[in-house]
Design a protein around this motif. Structure first.
Motif, PDB file in Angstrom:
ATOM      1  N   ALA A  23       0.835  -1.205   0.000  1.00  0.00           N
ATOM      2  CA  ALA A  23       0.000   0.000   0.000  1.00  0.00           C
ATOM      3  C   ALA A  23       0.869   1.254   0.000  1.00  0.00           C
ATOM      4  O   ALA A  23       0.554   2.228  -0.686  1.00  0.00           O
ATOM      5  N   ALA A  24       1.971   1.231   0.739  1.00  0.00           N
ATOM      6  CA  ALA A  24       2.881   2.382   0.775  1.00  0.00           C
ATOM      7  C   ALA A  24       3.500   2.613  -0.597  1.00  0.00           C
ATOM      8  O   ALA A  24       3.560   3.744  -1.080  1.00  0.00           O
ATOM      9  N   ALA A  25       3.956   1.533  -1.242  1.00  0.00           N
ATOM     10  CA  ALA A  25       4.571   1.659  -2.566  1.00  0.00           C
ATOM     11  C   ALA A  25       3.569   2.213  -3.573  1.00  0.00           C
ATOM     12  O   ALA A  25       3.899   3.096  -4.366  1.00  0.00           O
ATOM     13  N   GLN A  70      21.295  -7.030   0.715  1.00  0.00           N
ATOM     14  CA  GLN A  70      20.032  -7.403   1.345  1.00  0.00           C
ATOM     15  C   GLN A  70      18.946  -6.484   0.808  1.00  0.00           C
ATOM     16  O   GLN A  70      19.185  -5.315   0.555  1.00  0.00           O
ATOM     17  N   VAL A  71      17.758  -7.036   0.646  1.00  0.00           N
ATOM     18  CA  VAL A  71      16.578  -6.261   0.280  1.00  0.00           C
ATOM     19  C   VAL A  71      15.526  -6.553   1.340  1.00  0.00           C
ATOM     20  O   VAL A  71      15.192  -7.717   1.586  1.00  0.00           O
ATOM     21  N   LEU A  72      15.039  -5.507   1.985  1.00  0.00           N
ATOM     22  CA  LEU A  72      14.024  -5.633   3.025  1.00  0.00           C
ATOM     23  C   LEU A  72      14.418  -6.649   4.080  1.00  0.00           C
ATOM     24  O   LEU A  72      13.608  -7.423   4.570  1.00  0.00           O
ATOM     25  N   GLY A  73      15.706  -6.659   4.419  1.00  0.00           N
ATOM     26  CA  GLY A  73      16.201  -7.538   5.474  1.00  0.00           C
ATOM     27  C   GLY A  73      16.443  -8.973   5.044  1.00  0.00           C
ATOM     28  O   GLY A  73      16.801  -9.808   5.864  1.00  0.00           O
ATOM     29  N   LYS A  74      16.271  -9.296   3.780  1.00  0.00           N
ATOM     30  CA  LYS A  74      16.476 -10.661   3.266  1.00  0.00           C
ATOM     31  C   LYS A  74      17.722 -10.670   2.388  1.00  0.00           C
ATOM     32  O   LYS A  74      17.943  -9.756   1.599  1.00  0.00           O
ATOM     33  N   TRP A  75      18.522 -11.724   2.494  1.00  0.00           N
ATOM     34  CA  TRP A  75      19.714 -11.849   1.658  1.00  0.00           C
ATOM     35  C   TRP A  75      19.296 -12.015   0.212  1.00  0.00           C
ATOM     36  O   TRP A  75      18.407 -12.793  -0.118  1.00  0.00           O
ATOM     37  N   LEU A  76      19.956 -11.291  -0.662  1.00  0.00           N
ATOM     38  CA  LEU A  76      19.596 -11.261  -2.074  1.00  0.00           C
ATOM     39  C   LEU A  76      20.380 -12.294  -2.872  1.00  0.00           C
ATOM     40  O   LEU A  76      21.573 -12.460  -2.703  1.00  0.00           O
ATOM     41  N   ASP A  82      12.349 -11.841  -6.944  1.00  0.00           N
ATOM     42  CA  ASP A  82      10.894 -11.805  -7.140  1.00  0.00           C
ATOM     43  C   ASP A  82      10.169 -12.228  -5.872  1.00  0.00           C
ATOM     44  O   ASP A  82       9.186 -11.612  -5.469  1.00  0.00           O
ATOM     45  N   GLU A  83      10.669 -13.278  -5.249  1.00  0.00           N
ATOM     46  CA  GLU A  83      10.075 -13.805  -4.016  1.00  0.00           C
ATOM     47  C   GLU A  83      10.112 -12.764  -2.895  1.00  0.00           C
ATOM     48  O   GLU A  83       9.139 -12.573  -2.167  1.00  0.00           O
ATOM     49  N   ILE A  84      11.238 -12.076  -2.775  1.00  0.00           N
ATOM     50  CA  ILE A  84      11.397 -11.072  -1.714  1.00  0.00           C
ATOM     51  C   ILE A  84      10.420  -9.918  -1.910  1.00  0.00           C
ATOM     52  O   ILE A  84       9.722  -9.511  -0.974  1.00  0.00           O
ATOM     53  N   TYR A  85      10.345  -9.390  -3.127  1.00  0.00           N
ATOM     54  CA  TYR A  85       9.448  -8.258  -3.356  1.00  0.00           C
ATOM     55  C   TYR A  85       7.980  -8.673  -3.291  1.00  0.00           C
ATOM     56  O   TYR A  85       7.128  -7.901  -2.863  1.00  0.00           O
ATOM     57  N   GLU A  86       7.665  -9.884  -3.689  1.00  0.00           N
ATOM     58  CA  GLU A  86       6.278 -10.351  -3.566  1.00  0.00           C
ATOM     59  C   GLU A  86       5.887 -10.461  -2.095  1.00  0.00           C
ATOM     60  O   GLU A  86       4.817 -10.030  -1.686  1.00  0.00           O
ATOM     61  N   ALA A  87       6.774 -11.011  -1.280  1.00  0.00           N
ATOM     62  CA  ALA A  87       6.508 -11.121   0.157  1.00  0.00           C
ATOM     63  C   ALA A  87       6.432  -9.750   0.817  1.00  0.00           C
ATOM     64  O   ALA A  87       5.698  -9.563   1.799  1.00  0.00           O
ATOM     65  N   ALA A  88       7.146  -8.782   0.269  1.00  0.00           N
ATOM     66  CA  ALA A  88       7.172  -7.436   0.846  1.00  0.00           C
ATOM     67  C   ALA A  88       5.807  -6.774   0.821  1.00  0.00           C
ATOM     68  O   ALA A  88       5.518  -5.898   1.635  1.00  0.00           O
ATOM     69  N   ARG A  89       4.975  -7.180  -0.099  1.00  0.00           N
ATOM     70  CA  ARG A  89       3.648  -6.565  -0.188  1.00  0.00           C
ATOM     71  C   ARG A  89       2.857  -6.711   1.105  1.00  0.00           C
ATOM     72  O   ARG A  89       1.991  -5.903   1.386  1.00  0.00           O
ATOM     73  N   SER A  90       3.154  -7.738   1.878  1.00  0.00           N
ATOM     74  CA  SER A  90       2.396  -7.953   3.112  1.00  0.00           C
ATOM     75  C   SER A  90       3.153  -7.530   4.372  1.00  0.00           C
ATOM     76  O   SER A  90       2.606  -7.583   5.465  1.00  0.00           O
ATOM     77  N   LEU A  92       4.406  -5.050   7.122  1.00  0.00           N
ATOM     78  CA  LEU A  92       3.812  -3.811   7.628  1.00  0.00           C
ATOM     79  C   LEU A  92       4.820  -2.672   7.598  1.00  0.00           C
ATOM     80  O   LEU A  92       6.016  -2.875   7.819  1.00  0.00           O
ATOM     81  N   VAL A  93       4.313  -1.484   7.337  1.00  0.00           N
ATOM     82  CA  VAL A  93       5.147  -0.285   7.286  1.00  0.00           C
ATOM     83  C   VAL A  93       5.949  -0.131   8.569  1.00  0.00           C
ATOM     84  O   VAL A  93       7.130   0.203   8.535  1.00  0.00           O
ATOM     85  N   ARG A  94       5.345  -0.387   9.699  1.00  0.00           N
ATOM     86  CA  ARG A  94       6.030  -0.195  10.982  1.00  0.00           C
ATOM     87  C   ARG A  94       7.261  -1.091  11.137  1.00  0.00           C
ATOM     88  O   ARG A  94       8.160  -0.784  11.905  1.00  0.00           O
ATOM     89  N   ASP A  95       7.301  -2.198  10.382  1.00  0.00           N
ATOM     90  CA  ASP A  95       8.435  -3.120  10.482  1.00  0.00           C
ATOM     91  C   ASP A  95       9.632  -2.687   9.653  1.00  0.00           C
ATOM     92  O   ASP A  95      10.725  -3.222   9.827  1.00  0.00           O
ATOM     93  N   ILE A  96       9.468  -1.736   8.757  1.00  0.00           N
ATOM     94  CA  ILE A  96      10.554  -1.346   7.861  1.00  0.00           C
ATOM     95  C   ILE A  96      10.839   0.169   7.908  1.00  0.00           C
ATOM     96  O   ILE A  96      11.855   0.631   7.412  1.00  0.00           O
ATOM     97  N   MET A  97       9.959   0.946   8.546  1.00  0.00           N
ATOM     98  CA  MET A  97      10.100   2.409   8.544  1.00  0.00           C
ATOM     99  C   MET A  97      11.354   2.854   9.281  1.00  0.00           C
ATOM    100  O   MET A  97      11.876   2.157  10.143  1.00  0.00           O
ATOM    101  N   VAL A  98      11.819   4.038   8.918  1.00  0.00           N
ATOM    102  CA  VAL A  98      12.887   4.709   9.650  1.00  0.00           C
ATOM    103  C   VAL A  98      12.225   5.297  10.891  1.00  0.00           C
ATOM    104  O   VAL A  98      11.243   6.034  10.787  1.00  0.00           O
ATOM    105  N   LYS A  99      12.757   4.949  12.066  1.00  0.00           N
ATOM    106  CA  LYS A  99      12.101   5.376  13.304  1.00  0.00           C
ATOM    107  C   LYS A  99      12.658   6.670  13.872  1.00  0.00           C
ATOM    108  O   LYS A  99      11.990   7.355  14.634  1.00  0.00           O
ATOM    109  N   THR A 100      13.879   7.016  13.501  1.00  0.00           N
ATOM    110  CA  THR A 100      14.464   8.276  13.946  1.00  0.00           C
ATOM    111  C   THR A 100      14.307   9.270  12.804  1.00  0.00           C
ATOM    112  O   THR A 100      14.957   9.146  11.771  1.00  0.00           O
ATOM    113  N   VAL A 101      13.399  10.230  12.999  1.00  0.00           N
ATOM    114  CA  VAL A 101      13.042  11.150  11.928  1.00  0.00           C
ATOM    115  C   VAL A 101      13.397  12.578  12.328  1.00  0.00           C
ATOM    116  O   VAL A 101      13.025  13.044  13.401  1.00  0.00           O
ATOM    117  N   VAL A 102      14.115  13.253  11.452  1.00  0.00           N
ATOM    118  CA  VAL A 102      14.413  14.673  11.627  1.00  0.00           C
ATOM    119  C   VAL A 102      13.173  15.431  11.171  1.00  0.00           C
ATOM    120  O   VAL A 102      12.649  15.182  10.082  1.00  0.00           O
TER     121      VAL A 102
END
Length: 153
Positions: A23-25, A70-76, A82-90, A92-102
């Motif tokens: 959804a973010a993408a 690595q892509v989304l925390g998975k070894w490339l 294809d498998e990594i990006y397909e799995a990425a669709r599900s 959650l944003v909170r699991d990959i977001m940058v948490k320290t924001v200026v």
């Protein structure tokens, strides 16, 4: 004096922390944005998802000087992209977001936004009011400082 409010893109287009990366993408592509502020249930800024969140990174192998992508925390590997990006669709944003924001306030001088971008080597800064995103200033927005008011292209 030019203020952040004169440059920022507003209103802020946010994404909830429980939304999927898919959804973010989609939202980023539809709006042409390089990042989205991530908010919690009360609308408070808690992170940022950026284009680089989806990109490959060079990561050191444990107990080695070797670095691997690595892509989304998975070894490339060739057969897994294809498998990594397909799995990425599900994911959650909170699991990959940058948490320290200026962040910056809408009333700050525009020069302060430039200083923060250089100091932190970032391309975008969420503009907040009382902890809630109301806009964003991107390096692209700084072009407005070059163009005189009323100039036509």
């Amino acid at each position: 004096m030019l203020k952040v409010s004169d440059l920022m893109t507003s209103p802020s287009v946010n994404i909830h922390q429980d939304a999927s990366l898919g959804a973010a993408a989609l939202l980023m592509l539809e709006k042409g944005f390089g990042s989205l502020p991530v908010v919690d249930d009360s609308g408070m800024l808690i992170g940022l998802v950026t284009e680089s969140s989806f990109a490959a990174k060079s990561v050191g192998m444990p107990f080695s000087v070797f670095r691997a992508p690595q892509v989304l925390g998975k070894w490339l590997s060739d057969d897994r992209i294809d498998e990594i990006y397909e799995a990425a669709r599900s994911i959650l944003v909170r699991d990959i977001m940058v948490k320290t924001v200026v962040t910056i306030s809408e009333n700050e001088p525009a020069a302060r936004a430039v200083e923060l971008m250089l100091e932190h080597d970032i391309n975008r800064i969420p503009v907040v009011r009382d902890g809630r995103p109301i806009g964003i200033v991107a390096r692209h927005d700084l072009l407005r400082m070059v163009v005189e008011k009323g100039a036509k292209i």
